[in-house]
Design a protein around this motif. Sequence first.
Motif, PDB file in Angstrom:
ATOM      1  N   ASN A 139      -1.407  -9.146 -15.337  1.00 37.62           N
ATOM      2  CA  ASN A 139      -1.838 -10.647 -15.089  1.00 37.62           C
ATOM      3  C   ASN A 139      -3.291 -10.822 -15.384  1.00 37.62           C
ATOM      4  O   ASN A 139      -4.145 -10.311 -14.652  1.00 37.62           O
ATOM      5  CB  ASN A 139      -1.597 -11.098 -13.467  1.00 37.62           C
ATOM      6  N   GLY A 140      -3.627 -11.317 -16.601  1.00 35.38           N
ATOM      7  CA  GLY A 140      -5.004 -11.625 -17.142  1.00 35.38           C
ATOM      8  C   GLY A 140      -5.722 -12.824 -16.265  1.00 35.38           C
ATOM      9  O   GLY A 140      -5.426 -13.488 -15.508  1.00 35.38           O
ATOM     10  N   VAL A 141      -6.630 -13.044 -17.237  1.00 35.07           N
ATOM     11  CA  VAL A 141      -7.733 -14.169 -16.876  1.00 35.07           C
ATOM     12  C   VAL A 141      -7.424 -15.460 -17.609  1.00 35.07           C
ATOM     13  O   VAL A 141      -7.729 -16.300 -17.157  1.00 35.07           O
ATOM     14  CB  VAL A 141      -9.298 -13.500 -17.017  1.00 35.07           C
ATOM     15  N   GLY A 142      -7.142 -15.381 -18.730  1.00 33.02           N
ATOM     16  CA  GLY A 142      -6.544 -16.625 -19.496  1.00 33.02           C
ATOM     17  C   GLY A 142      -7.693 -17.224 -20.469  1.00 33.02           C
ATOM     18  O   GLY A 142      -7.275 -18.501 -20.837  1.00 33.02           O
ATOM     19  N   GLU A 191       1.269  -0.921  -9.234  1.00 30.90           N
ATOM     20  CA  GLU A 191       0.576  -2.437  -9.523  1.00 30.90           C
ATOM     21  C   GLU A 191      -0.088  -2.705  -8.205  1.00 30.90           C
ATOM     22  O   GLU A 191       0.401  -2.626  -7.205  1.00 30.90           O
ATOM     23  CB  GLU A 191       1.399  -3.451  -9.971  1.00 30.90           C
ATOM     24  N   ALA A 192      -1.092  -3.406  -8.392  1.00 34.94           N
ATOM     25  CA  ALA A 192      -2.016  -4.047  -7.390  1.00 34.94           C
ATOM     26  C   ALA A 192      -2.580  -5.259  -7.542  1.00 34.94           C
ATOM     27  O   ALA A 192      -2.762  -5.513  -9.035  1.00 34.94           O
ATOM     28  CB  ALA A 192      -3.124  -3.023  -6.990  1.00 34.94           C
ATOM     29  N   VAL A 193      -2.746  -6.280  -6.712  1.00 40.82           N
ATOM     30  CA  VAL A 193      -3.391  -7.313  -6.708  1.00 40.82           C
ATOM     31  C   VAL A 193      -4.841  -7.250  -6.496  1.00 40.82           C
ATOM     32  O   VAL A 193      -5.249  -6.775  -5.332  1.00 40.82           O
ATOM     33  CB  VAL A 193      -2.761  -8.491  -5.920  1.00 40.82           C
ATOM     34  N   VAL A 210      -6.422 -10.784 -10.408  1.00 43.63           N
ATOM     35  CA  VAL A 210      -5.588 -10.688 -11.405  1.00 43.63           C
ATOM     36  C   VAL A 210      -4.698  -9.240 -10.865  1.00 43.63           C
ATOM     37  O   VAL A 210      -4.965  -9.062  -9.675  1.00 43.63           O
ATOM     38  CB  VAL A 210      -6.460 -10.051 -12.551  1.00 43.63           C
ATOM     39  N   HIS A 211      -3.880  -8.806 -11.726  1.00 44.98           N
ATOM     40  CA  HIS A 211      -3.206  -7.748 -11.497  1.00 44.98           C
ATOM     41  C   HIS A 211      -3.564  -6.344 -12.398  1.00 44.98           C
ATOM     42  O   HIS A 211      -3.944  -7.076 -13.317  1.00 44.98           O
ATOM     43  CB  HIS A 211      -1.476  -7.864 -11.645  1.00 44.98           C
TER      44      HIS A 211
END
Length: 810
Positions: free
Chosen positions: A67-70, A191-193, A217-218
Amino acid sequence: MKKYYLLLCLLVSCVQLLSAQSLAEKTKGLQKFSGFFPFYWDEKGGRILLEIDKLDQEVLYVSSLPNGVGSNDLGLDRGQIGQTRIVKFVRSGPKILLLQPNYKFRALSDNADERNSVEQAFAQSVVWGFKAEAQEGNRVLIDLTPFLLRDSHQIGDKLEALNQGSFRAEETRSAVFMPNTKSFPQNTEFEAVITLVGKAKGREISSVTPDPNAVTVHMHHSLIQLPDAQYQPRAFDPRAGYYAHEYMDYATPINQPIMKRHLVRHRLQKKDPNAAVSDPVEPLVYYLDRGAPEPVRSALLEGAAWWNQAFEAAGYRNAFQVKLLPEGADPMDIRYNLIQWVHRSTRGWSYGSSIVDPRTGEIIKGQVSLGSLRVRQDFLIAEGLLQPYEDGKPTSSEMLQMGVARLRQLAAHEVGHTLGLYHNYSASTKERSSVMDYPMPRIKLRPDGTIDLSDAYAVGIGNWDKRAILYGYQDFGPQTNEAAGLKAIMNETLKDGYVFMADADARAVGSAHPAAHLWDDGANAAAELNRLMDVRRKLLAGFSEKALAPGQPMAMLEEVLVPIYLLQRYQVEAASKEIGGLYYTYAVKGDGQTITQFVEPAEQWKAFEALMRTISPRELVFSEELLAKIPPRPINYGRSRETFPTRTGLTFDPLGAAESAAATTLELLLNPQRAARLEEYHARQTAQPGLAAVLDKLLQRTWHSKPETGYVGQLQLLVNTLTLQKLLALAAAPTAPANVRALTALKVDELKTWLQKEEKRTKDEARKATLFAALRTISQFEAAPEKFQPEPALPMPDGAPIGDTGCEGF
């Protein structure tokens, strides 16, 4: 004292009792996940306890960003792969160290002492340290949670380097993400938040986060079983078009190169290596992100599958396959080569990355990231080319067709990187022979003057691509000497006239190779520039609100206008390389290729004339009809980096647009490296154009040309002023050699004399003011040449990827 001694003994006993706990006792009541590395989930404590049953065994460790920053500017995309490392868990008393050996330096020898001498000569890295929670023989239990909850992707460092603020991972706002924490027979996934907190100060991070002071992010971590020893590395050849895997082997005999280079590629073998055509032992399968919508999904599936054409040409049957990612599959799972559809707040690069075995160069997983806004930019360009919105008439489907055609090519291009292939920026000059080039859409004029986009982008894999795959993936079988087979393939490739030119030879604005460029087209750069200028003139003459969809604010006409007005921008760069250009190849001794060759003087002057056309005031002009249709921006439709810079406040600035276009041509022409080559090549071969001749002709076409009046006259004065500024920049450039600075200063002094005469006899106030300002600028330069800084010109709006995309950059 006796009491203290008893208390100490009691504490030691407690510690011994705790350390003596078995794994079973320590993990009692916890959820167990079996697999490559067994682990336990302590839901109450929010912990991952990892069971290490592979002490001192090397494994692959990969971190990634599911999960990125965008933001394209920040470069922290969903699915981004981090560093790939070989690591091993080593024990020292109660401590467990995650050690990364140094595979850059080796000794491939049967002599253990020789191997040890190299290992001891170079530093290794301890990635993390753990305390043993429990031990049973060679099995150790550790708490992996702090390792997982750190900023493994170095996002904090990257944001700080980009002036977005100072951030650090905060444990209280971070947690293990169990849905993507799994274990399989050959890989274990965590995986981690992760929440990074700090004080944001950058526009980019603020534009893509609900609270810019808390960036969540993840981060993903993979522990992977290393491939077996059956993979056979293939010798690197600089002419073949592949990335190189490199290391130094200190066991190499003195008469051989110590640096070893192999191709980066997948493992692929024929079931029957003696057969002309055979099924593979195991096919290469790529999986497409289920989040890609139609018609994008079909286009990406089709374009990526083009590579099977190249593998068929190499004698494989069904060796390359593209499928939709199985429902519920984890995209970060090492078992899946992935093509993912990535969303950002602004358009940007797409890229192809790979997880590579650091020992051998074998690609373990290919991962493609495709920017979702890419197709919208092609659609916008097609709107400007076709101007399809006419009252009472159906809207053409050609815009969507052009965008989809580019997506097919884009998918093939990025997958090519994950097969090990580099960019080939000379392919556009030989019948668009590679999808690994950056393609300019081929825009044609029909006899009736209408735009033809039927051949905007090539269809299918290129002939260079087939030759490259043949070199990298041909299975020669036991009856054929591989070195001899590879030599035969390369000789045939060269005989067919295919040349490979990579990024370093194409990207720099001062580069010299006349055939190596991004976003160009055609066999001859100057001829193609003139053809594009003809197309551009036709488009601008008829440009109107028909380029806007119904209901759009008229001010939005500027977004569609930008790529049309700047249609020539990349071909200008290509043509500039003809001047002071040098044709060369990555020749190997004895291969018969042309090693170096000057560009013919006549070709250089054709390129010069084509460049002069791009700064002609009559080519830079906008029609009054068009200017009357572009109002200031309405509320909520502000200016952006996709629009022209302006010096006129809220209103559209036609002179500013012309300034950014003309300045770019002049900067390319008067590049210090180009100027140095002009002088060198002229000294070595007098028929070659020298810098003096180029500067004389430039001044003839600008300052010394017949004065114009009105709007065109203002454009002429603008171009003249830009020409002087770029000349002075060259004369003051510290990177330019002394002879270039001296010669340019001489030409400026000659211009000064002419300006003084012209100022006295001109009657036109605007022209007189420009002459006066030019003389004042020259005086400032003469007062302190080493400190002189010319006024910067307005930049062009963002271009690349304009109609195209970029890797690793593209």
